[in-house]
Design an enzyme around this catalytic site. Structure first.
Site, PDB file in Angstrom:
ATOM      1  N   CYS A   1       0.811  -1.219   0.000  1.00 28.63           N
ATOM      2  CA  CYS A   1       0.000   0.000   0.000  1.00 28.63           C
ATOM      3  C   CYS A   1       0.844   1.268   0.000  1.00 28.63           C
ATOM      4  CB  CYS A   1      -0.955  -0.011   1.181  1.00 28.63           C
ATOM      5  SG  CYS A   1      -2.294  -1.214   1.010  1.00 28.63           S
TER       6      CYS A   1
ATOM      7  N   LYS B   1       0.635   3.282  -3.214  1.00 28.12           N
ATOM      8  CA  LYS B   1      -0.542   4.064  -3.552  1.00 28.12           C
ATOM      9  C   LYS B   1      -0.151   5.427  -4.108  1.00 28.12           C
ATOM     10  CE  LYS B   1      -4.444   2.752  -0.557  1.00 28.12           C
ATOM     11  NZ  LYS B   1      -5.300   3.245   0.546  1.00 28.12           N
TER      12      LYS B   1
ATOM     13  N   ASP C   1     -14.575   6.408   1.382  1.00 28.83           N
ATOM     14  CA  ASP C   1     -14.900   5.224   2.154  1.00 28.83           C
ATOM     15  C   ASP C   1     -14.186   4.019   1.564  1.00 28.83           C
ATOM     16  OD1 ASP C   1     -16.287   3.893   4.267  1.00 28.83           O
ATOM     17  OD2 ASP C   1     -17.936   5.304   3.982  1.00 28.83           O
ATOM     18  N   ASP C   2     -14.321   2.868   2.245  1.00 24.33           N
ATOM     19  CA  ASP C   2     -13.531   1.697   1.869  1.00 24.33           C
ATOM     20  C   ASP C   2     -14.119   0.908   0.712  1.00 24.33           C
ATOM     21  OD1 ASP C   2     -11.397   1.758   3.963  1.00 24.33           O
ATOM     22  OD2 ASP C   2     -13.152   1.721   5.256  1.00 24.33           O
TER      23      ASP C   2
ATOM     24  N   ASP D   1      -8.702  -3.817  -4.929  1.00 22.98           N
ATOM     25  CA  ASP D   1      -7.394  -3.427  -4.397  1.00 22.98           C
ATOM     26  C   ASP D   1      -6.316  -4.314  -5.000  1.00 22.98           C
ATOM     27  OD1 ASP D   1      -5.431  -2.167  -2.747  1.00 22.98           O
ATOM     28  OD2 ASP D   1      -6.958  -1.895  -1.196  1.00 22.98           O
TER      29      ASP D   1
ATOM     30  N   GLY E   1     -10.957 -13.803 -13.143  1.00 20.21           N
ATOM     31  CA  GLY E   1     -10.190 -12.569 -13.106  1.00 20.21           C
ATOM     32  C   GLY E   1      -9.651 -12.192 -14.460  1.00 20.21           C
TER      33      GLY E   1
ATOM     34  N   SER F   1      -5.743 -11.079 -16.505  1.00 21.15           N
ATOM     35  CA  SER F   1      -4.282 -11.018 -16.398  1.00 21.15           C
ATOM     36  C   SER F   1      -3.696 -10.367 -17.643  1.00 21.15           C
ATOM     37  CB  SER F   1      -3.699 -12.425 -16.236  1.00 21.15           C
ATOM     38  OG  SER F   1      -4.048 -13.239 -17.348  1.00 21.15           O
TER      39      SER F   1
ATOM     40  N   ASP G   1     -10.594   0.874   7.422  1.00 22.10           N
ATOM     41  CA  ASP G   1      -9.374   0.099   7.641  1.00 22.10           C
ATOM     42  C   ASP G   1      -8.160   0.975   7.392  1.00 22.10           C
ATOM     43  OD1 ASP G   1      -9.522   0.102   4.858  1.00 22.10           O
ATOM     44  OD2 ASP G   1      -9.064  -2.020   4.634  1.00 22.10           O
TER      45      ASP G   1
END
Length: 349
Positions: free
Chosen positions: A17, A20, A50-51, A68, A139, A141, A229
């Site tokens: 993180c 970021k 917000d999260d 994320d 997902g 890739s 968080d």
């Protein structure tokens, strides 16, 4: 056993993180974008940082949606997958919800890394998704110069029981569920001053999912008035965002903030990231830190990866809440109180 061992942190410039976009830069960029008008069913969007987003389906079900991903913060591929997944799942828990499905976001240097690296990353993520009781449903890739991995997570919550960062009330007690220091400790690993074995306390914490809600009775769940968080913007940045969203002032007893055993050692050795500086700059106009020494200032700005939840809890429930949380979060501590809005968003003592 794989004969080829790779230190993932040595393949990227910045990890976790701490990679970021700086909060002040991000705000400046987003203010220039005209976003679509919000549908009436959209209960929470990105306006208050917000999260996750909350989209109401009916009177008893709302969708929680988040995303994320980041570059490696540790050297071991499977551990990286575990931490990246725990970090992404955390946003759903921070809204009072439970994750249901997860999709992977993967960038991988096919020519430079062996196949087993990404197998291990995906296995680590799969294990954490399974632990959360969610489903890994696919997902996307791409072949890229550096490894990046994360999840898009969808969960569910009762729309009447959503936790946001905007509900803190004067008188509330503030509880932090995990210790601080992942930014400086992983910076030490990236600089090859410490090994992963030296920071196992932090690694276990980052890999732990933030499923606090399963520790709580229904009464304790409703005692949570606000939540967020603690990740890349540090304790200072995320606490400030909660205070601003709730229009209150947080009084933090900085000495009560839980930290890992090697956190102060690493800060003293100046194992820092760019985010230590940008977090300080982002929060400077809105927080009071004049009573803190330099080490505690660095602590509150330390960028966390898969950090803990900051909960604003009704004062009559805080002790029972802490006891319940200790069954899963050994470092959880009451770190401050909520007050009516004053000049600053957060006061550190």
């Amino acid at each position: 056993m794989h004969s080829e061992k790779i230190a993932l942190t040595q393949t990227v410039q910045k990890g976790g993180c701490a990679a970021k976009v700086a909060a002040a830069e991000l705000r400046r960029i987003l203010q220039q974008v005209k976003f679509p008008a919000a549908h009436p069913a959209l209960l929470v969007d990105g306006r208050l940082f917000d999260d996750a987003a909350i989209y109401k389906i009916n009177e008893t079900v709302a969708l929680v949606q988040t995303l994320d991903f980041f570059t490696p913060i540790v050297d071991t591929p499977k551990l990286f997958g575990e931490i990246a997944a725990a970090n992404a799942l955390s946003d759903v828990y921070a809204m009072g919800g439970k994750p249901a499905t997860a999709m992977g976001i993967l960038a991988f240097p096919l020519a430079a890394m062996a196949e087993h690296v990404i197998v291990d990353v995906l296995q680590g993520a799969s294990d954490k998704i399974a632990e959360a009781g969610a489903n890994f449903v696919g997902g996307h890739s791409i072949d890229d110069d550096t490894l990046k991995f994360g999840l898009s997570v969808t969960g569910f919550v009762n729309p009447q029981q959503v936790w946001t960062n905007a509900g803190a009330k004067p008188g509330d007690h503030l509880i932090l569920t995990k210790a601080l220091g992942t930014g400086t400790m992983t910076a030490a690993v990236k600089r090859q001053q410490l090994r992963e074995e030296d920071i196992m306390e932090a690694l276990h914490s980052m890999a732990a999912i933030n499923n606090a809600i399963d520790c709580m009775t229904p009464d304790l769940q409703t005692a949570v008035h606000a939540a967020t968080d603690i990740t890349g913007f540090g304790f200072s940045g995320h606490a400030m965002q909660l205070a601003n969203a709730s229009q209150v002032t947080l009084h933090i007893e900085t000495g009560e903030l839980p930290r890992f055993g090697k956190t102060f050692y690493c800060l003293e050795q100046a194992y820092l990231t760019k985010a230590h500086r940008t977090n300080a700059e982002y929060t400077a106009p809105h927080i009071e830190v004049s009573s803190l020494d330099e080490l505690h200032k660095l602590l509150i700005h330390d960028p966390q990866t898969s950090g803990g939840l900051l909960l604003s809890v009704a004062p009559g429930a805080s002790r029972a809440m802490l006891q319940a949380l200790h069954t899963r979060f050994k470092s959880a501590a009451i770190v401050g109180t909520v007050h009516p809005r004053q000049n600053q968003a957060v006061m550190f003592a």
